[in-house]
Scaffold this motif. Sequence first.
Motif, PDB file in Angstrom:
ATOM      1  N   ARG A  99      -2.598   2.360 -11.029  1.00 34.23           N
ATOM      2  CA  ARG A  99      -1.267   2.646 -11.568  1.00 34.23           C
ATOM      3  C   ARG A  99      -0.713   3.953 -10.990  1.00 34.23           C
ATOM      4  O   ARG A  99       0.475   4.038 -10.648  1.00 34.23           O
ATOM      5  CB  ARG A  99      -1.327   2.731 -13.092  1.00 34.23           C
ATOM      6  N   VAL A 100      -1.565   4.951 -10.896  1.00 33.20           N
ATOM      7  CA  VAL A 100      -1.125   6.216 -10.293  1.00 33.20           C
ATOM      8  C   VAL A 100      -0.773   6.002  -8.826  1.00 33.20           C
ATOM      9  O   VAL A 100       0.259   6.485  -8.337  1.00 33.20           O
ATOM     10  CB  VAL A 100      -2.199   7.304 -10.470  1.00 33.20           C
ATOM     11  N   ASN A 101      -1.612   5.278  -8.107  1.00 36.02           N
ATOM     12  CA  ASN A 101      -1.325   4.997  -6.707  1.00 36.02           C
ATOM     13  C   ASN A 101      -0.006   4.253  -6.543  1.00 36.02           C
ATOM     14  O   ASN A 101       0.780   4.534  -5.632  1.00 36.02           O
ATOM     15  CB  ASN A 101      -2.454   4.166  -6.088  1.00 36.02           C
ATOM     16  N   ASP A 102       0.241   3.297  -7.419  1.00 35.74           N
ATOM     17  CA  ASP A 102       1.496   2.545  -7.358  1.00 35.74           C
ATOM     18  C   ASP A 102       2.698   3.465  -7.549  1.00 35.74           C
ATOM     19  O   ASP A 102       3.741   3.294  -6.911  1.00 35.74           O
ATOM     20  CB  ASP A 102       1.513   1.451  -8.423  1.00 35.74           C
ATOM     21  N   ARG A 103       2.569   4.427  -8.453  1.00 33.61           N
ATOM     22  CA  ARG A 103       3.662   5.364  -8.688  1.00 33.61           C
ATOM     23  C   ARG A 103       3.921   6.219  -7.460  1.00 33.61           C
ATOM     24  O   ARG A 103       5.081   6.414  -7.045  1.00 33.61           O
ATOM     25  CB  ARG A 103       3.332   6.251  -9.898  1.00 33.61           C
ATOM     26  N   VAL A 104       2.850   6.733  -6.854  1.00 37.24           N
ATOM     27  CA  VAL A 104       3.004   7.531  -5.636  1.00 37.24           C
ATOM     28  C   VAL A 104       3.623   6.677  -4.536  1.00 37.24           C
ATOM     29  O   VAL A 104       4.543   7.100  -3.825  1.00 37.24           O
ATOM     30  CB  VAL A 104       1.652   8.104  -5.177  1.00 37.24           C
ATOM     31  N   ASP A 105       3.128   5.457  -4.410  1.00 35.36           N
ATOM     32  CA  ASP A 105       3.616   4.544  -3.379  1.00 35.36           C
ATOM     33  C   ASP A 105       5.114   4.296  -3.547  1.00 35.36           C
ATOM     34  O   ASP A 105       5.874   4.298  -2.574  1.00 35.36           O
ATOM     35  CB  ASP A 105       2.838   3.233  -3.468  1.00 35.36           C
ATOM     36  N   ALA A 106       5.543   4.087  -4.782  1.00 27.00           N
ATOM     37  CA  ALA A 106       6.956   3.837  -5.050  1.00 27.00           C
ATOM     38  C   ALA A 106       7.809   5.056  -4.717  1.00 27.00           C
ATOM     39  O   ALA A 106       8.893   4.937  -4.123  1.00 27.00           O
ATOM     40  CB  ALA A 106       7.150   3.439  -6.515  1.00 27.00           C
ATOM     41  N   LEU A 107       7.337   6.246  -5.074  1.00 29.28           N
ATOM     42  CA  LEU A 107       8.094   7.459  -4.804  1.00 29.28           C
ATOM     43  C   LEU A 107       8.224   7.730  -3.309  1.00 29.28           C
ATOM     44  O   LEU A 107       9.220   8.319  -2.861  1.00 29.28           O
ATOM     45  CB  LEU A 107       7.428   8.658  -5.488  1.00 29.28           C
ATOM     46  N   LEU A 108       7.238   7.307  -2.551  1.00 28.10           N
ATOM     47  CA  LEU A 108       7.235   7.564  -1.109  1.00 28.10           C
ATOM     48  C   LEU A 108       7.801   6.406  -0.300  1.00 28.10           C
ATOM     49  O   LEU A 108       7.845   6.469   0.928  1.00 28.10           O
ATOM     50  CB  LEU A 108       5.816   7.881  -0.634  1.00 28.10           C
ATOM     51  N   GLY A 109       8.213   5.344  -0.960  1.00 28.05           N
ATOM     52  CA  GLY A 109       8.825   4.232  -0.249  1.00 28.05           C
ATOM     53  C   GLY A 109       7.848   3.240   0.340  1.00 28.05           C
ATOM     54  O   GLY A 109       8.244   2.358   1.101  1.00 28.05           O
ATOM     55  N   GLY A 110       6.556   3.372   0.000  1.00 24.61           N
ATOM     56  CA  GLY A 110       5.554   2.401   0.434  1.00 24.61           C
ATOM     57  C   GLY A 110       4.804   2.843   1.680  1.00 24.61           C
ATOM     58  O   GLY A 110       5.408   3.136   2.710  1.00 24.61           O
ATOM     59  N   LEU A 111       3.476   2.928   1.550  1.00 28.32           N
ATOM     60  CA  LEU A 111       2.619   3.224   2.695  1.00 28.32           C
ATOM     61  C   LEU A 111       1.854   1.970   3.081  1.00 28.32           C
ATOM     62  O   LEU A 111       1.788   1.012   2.312  1.00 28.32           O
ATOM     63  CB  LEU A 111       1.656   4.372   2.371  1.00 28.32           C
ATOM     64  N   GLY A 112       1.249   1.998   4.260  1.00 29.32           N
ATOM     65  CA  GLY A 112       0.655   0.786   4.794  1.00 29.32           C
ATOM     66  C   GLY A 112      -0.602   0.323   4.093  1.00 29.32           C
ATOM     67  O   GLY A 112      -0.847  -0.868   3.966  1.00 29.32           O
ATOM     68  N   THR A 113      -1.433   1.260   3.630  1.00 30.87           N
ATOM     69  CA  THR A 113      -2.658   0.867   2.943  1.00 30.87           C
ATOM     70  C   THR A 113      -3.140   2.031   2.082  1.00 30.87           C
ATOM     71  O   THR A 113      -2.854   3.198   2.373  1.00 30.87           O
ATOM     72  CB  THR A 113      -3.766   0.457   3.939  1.00 30.87           C
ATOM     73  N   TRP A 114      -3.846   1.677   1.024  1.00 34.70           N
ATOM     74  CA  TRP A 114      -4.463   2.659   0.124  1.00 34.70           C
ATOM     75  C   TRP A 114      -5.939   2.328   0.010  1.00 34.70           C
ATOM     76  O   TRP A 114      -6.304   1.198  -0.324  1.00 34.70           O
ATOM     77  CB  TRP A 114      -3.822   2.586  -1.266  1.00 34.70           C
ATOM     78  N   VAL A 115      -6.770   3.305   0.303  1.00 33.18           N
ATOM     79  CA  VAL A 115      -8.213   3.113   0.202  1.00 33.18           C
ATOM     80  C   VAL A 115      -8.790   4.287  -0.583  1.00 33.18           C
ATOM     81  O   VAL A 115      -8.482   5.439  -0.281  1.00 33.18           O
ATOM     82  CB  VAL A 115      -8.887   3.047   1.593  1.00 33.18           C
ATOM     83  N   TYR A 116      -9.606   3.986  -1.586  1.00 32.09           N
ATOM     84  CA  TYR A 116     -10.173   5.066  -2.377  1.00 32.09           C
ATOM     85  C   TYR A 116     -11.622   4.771  -2.731  1.00 32.09           C
ATOM     86  O   TYR A 116     -12.049   3.624  -2.804  1.00 32.09           O
ATOM     87  CB  TYR A 116      -9.360   5.325  -3.645  1.00 32.09           C
ATOM     88  N   CYS A 117     -12.360   5.859  -2.908  1.00 31.08           N
ATOM     89  CA  CYS A 117     -13.772   5.763  -3.263  1.00 31.08           C
ATOM     90  C   CYS A 117     -13.926   6.018  -4.752  1.00 31.08           C
ATOM     91  O   CYS A 117     -13.522   7.073  -5.245  1.00 31.08           O
ATOM     92  CB  CYS A 117     -14.587   6.777  -2.463  1.00 31.08           C
ATOM     93  N   PRO A 118     -14.539   5.089  -5.505  1.00 32.19           N
ATOM     94  CA  PRO A 118     -14.703   5.271  -6.943  1.00 32.19           C
ATOM     95  C   PRO A 118     -16.000   5.959  -7.339  1.00 32.19           C
ATOM     96  O   PRO A 118     -16.261   6.137  -8.526  1.00 32.19           O
ATOM     97  CB  PRO A 118     -14.704   3.825  -7.446  1.00 32.19           C
TER      98      PRO A 118
END
Length: 208
Positions: A99-118
């Motif tokens: 959800r946080v990533n989606d918010r950042v993505d929306a504010l920035l107009g969409g990036l190509g990929t999101w990868v994160y380590c849990p």
Amino acid sequence: MSAATAPQCAGAWTVGPAAVEDPVHPRPPHRTAVAAVLFDRDGTLVEDVPYNGDPDLVRLLPGAEESVALLRAAGIPTGVVSNQSGIGRGLLTDADVRRVNDRVDALLGGLGTWVYCPHPPEAGCACRKPRPGLVLEAARRLGVDPRSCVVIGDIGADVLAARAAGARAVLVPNAVTRPEEIASAPETAGDLLTAVRRILTEERGDRP
């Protein structure tokens, strides 16, 4: 790919003012073409709120929106590579991070990929920065050679992950960046927008 649908990494995979040129870490005279720019999230694109699971707390850092827009206009793919150990520590859920990533993505107009380590640091996974897994996976998803990627981050782990993947690293220091991390970085920039403008200037210079 949206942040909501991009799967996180798994431990099993094998694979502002513009700053002046930094006299301590000058850029080399020639670069290969940049295939993609990969950003750290917290402290680079957005304010670092520890273990943030609330999209309403997301605040873009100065220059983030313009930096991504400039790269988009230049046709250079972008992505995010982020350690999110709060999941492994039980402080966040995977859904919270998305959800946080989606918010950042929306504010920035969409990036190509999101990868994160849990994973927490003690997990010994291949993905958590400073290991190269996140960078390698982001490059794979974007269909580019990791050696032609630039990783922009705010701490030494970002630089080391880039180096381990064969990518170029640019450190954009902030209040949490340790002096020794700045001293050992192969390249620094005073702020995010300066780093991206430098990359784009070099790209234009490489073109006939």
